[in-house]
Design a protein around this motif. Structure first.
Motif, mmCIF file in Angstrom:
data_model
loop_
_atom_site.group_PDB
_atom_site.id
_atom_site.type_symbol
_atom_site.label_atom_id
_atom_site.label_comp_id
_atom_site.label_asym_id
_atom_site.label_seq_id
_atom_site.Cartn_x
_atom_site.Cartn_y
_atom_site.Cartn_z
ATOM 1 N N THR A 93 35.313 9.915 67.632
ATOM 2 C CA THR A 93 33.926 9.463 68.147
ATOM 3 C C THR A 93 32.995 10.631 67.913
ATOM 4 O OG1 THR A 93 35.044 7.904 69.745
ATOM 5 C CG2 THR A 93 32.674 8.800 70.126
ATOM 6 N N LEU A 94 33.536 12.023 68.473
ATOM 7 C CA LEU A 94 32.560 12.969 67.921
ATOM 8 C C LEU A 94 32.369 13.423 66.547
ATOM 9 C CD1 LEU A 94 34.279 15.194 70.914
ATOM 10 C CD2 LEU A 94 31.977 14.277 71.188
ATOM 11 N N MET A 95 33.507 13.291 65.992
ATOM 12 C CA MET A 95 33.155 13.391 64.408
ATOM 13 C C MET A 95 32.242 12.332 63.947
ATOM 14 S SD MET A 95 34.686 16.207 63.443
ATOM 15 C CE MET A 95 34.530 16.195 61.939
ATOM 16 N N GLY A 96 32.332 11.213 64.238
ATOM 17 C CA GLY A 96 31.389 10.056 63.890
ATOM 18 C C GLY A 96 29.945 10.580 64.358
ATOM 19 N N ILE A 97 29.634 10.884 65.511
ATOM 20 C CA ILE A 97 28.341 11.416 65.806
ATOM 21 C C ILE A 97 27.826 12.470 65.026
ATOM 22 C CG2 ILE A 97 26.925 12.646 67.880
ATOM 23 C CD1 ILE A 97 28.881 11.004 69.909
ATOM 24 N N GLY A 98 28.417 13.270 64.549
ATOM 25 C CA GLY A 98 28.448 14.550 63.810
ATOM 26 C C GLY A 98 27.550 13.871 62.348
ATOM 27 N N ARG A 99 27.819 12.689 62.117
ATOM 28 C CA ARG A 99 27.377 12.274 60.838
ATOM 29 C C ARG A 99 25.714 12.401 60.890
ATOM 30 N NH1 ARG A 99 31.228 7.471 59.730
ATOM 31 N NH2 ARG A 99 32.582 8.758 58.228
ATOM 32 N N ASN A 100 25.255 12.221 62.138
ATOM 33 C CA ASN A 100 23.740 12.167 62.206
ATOM 34 C C ASN A 100 23.211 13.033 63.329
ATOM 35 O OD1 ASN A 100 23.284 9.545 60.990
ATOM 36 N ND2 ASN A 100 24.351 8.546 63.059
ATOM 37 N N LYS A 101 24.085 14.061 63.583
ATOM 38 C CA LYS A 101 23.619 15.001 64.747
ATOM 39 C C LYS A 101 24.349 16.520 64.421
ATOM 40 C CE LYS A 101 22.304 15.601 69.458
ATOM 41 N NZ LYS A 101 22.011 14.669 70.324
ATOM 42 N N ALA A 102 23.935 17.453 64.371
ATOM 43 C CA ALA A 102 24.681 18.676 64.271
ATOM 44 C C ALA A 102 25.055 19.282 65.470
ATOM 45 C CB ALA A 102 23.706 19.826 63.355
ATOM 46 N N PHE A 103 26.082 19.623 65.949
ATOM 47 C CA PHE A 103 26.412 20.199 66.904
ATOM 48 C C PHE A 103 27.841 21.156 67.045
ATOM 49 C CE2 PHE A 103 28.619 16.445 66.966
ATOM 50 C CZ PHE A 103 29.953 16.435 67.713
ATOM 51 N N ASN A 104 27.941 22.027 67.956
ATOM 52 C CA ASN A 104 29.216 22.674 68.440
ATOM 53 C C ASN A 104 30.254 22.147 69.032
ATOM 54 O OD1 ASN A 104 27.859 25.457 66.988
ATOM 55 N ND2 ASN A 104 26.534 24.966 68.816
ATOM 56 N N LEU A 105 31.452 22.061 68.287
ATOM 57 C CA LEU A 105 32.344 21.352 69.371
ATOM 58 C C LEU A 105 33.605 22.586 69.768
ATOM 59 C CD1 LEU A 105 34.028 19.146 70.631
ATOM 60 C CD2 LEU A 105 35.029 18.377 68.391
#
Length: 179
Positions: A93-105
């Motif tokens: 889910t988090l990696m999918g969000i990373g398609r549209n939003k850059a963030f640190n995990l």
């Protein structure tokens, strides 16, 4: 608390983040003994950028995922289903969000999955391989058990072998810094 030194490590983490945010996802492993400042360093490097911080404790996987999903949802201001019961599902889910939003995990005490559900590592390998080139996630795995972290990321028999783009072994401060 005042932040001291670690200029080289901060620079390294920030340049890795720039690659992740502008090109494609990056994976970094940070190790070092307990109480040396790994978490403080990582969080300092993430200041001013969207960051999901997940602490892995030895609770059961479903409870851990519920807490992590809530934390990630708040940090990204995005809905993440609270009924996720497997960390692999949350990671995807988090990696999918990373398609549209850059963030640190940031996943702190990453080696604890070894005790909770060791299959998480192979599931993460699959997810990482499918998403890393089309997402903008700066993934930092931190752990204080060096032998286990080294095994997870550096042993060619392990699923996450060869996936790290960089690694930092945090050492105690030099004498000049301590003065």
């Amino acid at each position: 608390m005042k932040f001291y030194d670690r200029k080289r490590e901060l620079s390294w983490l920030q340049s890795t983040r720039e690659i992740a945010f502008n090109n494609h996802s990056q994976m970094t492993m940070v190790t070092g003994r307990r109480r040396i400042g790994k978490t403080k360093l990582i969080l300092k490097s993430c200041e001013g950028t969207p960051t999901v911080y997940l602490f892995i404790d030895r609770s059961n996987e479903a409870m851990l995922c519920s807490t992590c999903a809530r934390n990630a949802s708040e940090a990204l201001n995005t809905y993440i289903a609270p009924e996720i019961t497997s960390f692999a599902s949350l990671f995807e889910t988090l990696m999918g969000i990373g398609r549209n939003k850059a963030f640190n995990l940031v996943i702190d005490e990453f080696q604890e999955f070894y005790y909770i559900n060791p299959s998480v590592y192979s599931q993460m390998q699959d997810i990482w391989d499918r998403y890393k080139d089309t997402t903008h996630v700066n993934f930092i795995a931190s752990g204080s058990v060096y032998t286990l972290m080294h095994r997870i990321f550096m042993d060619y028999k392990e699923p996450l072998y060869g996936r790290c783009d960089s690694s930092i072994k945090l050492r105690p401060f030099e004498t000049e810094v301590l003065k």
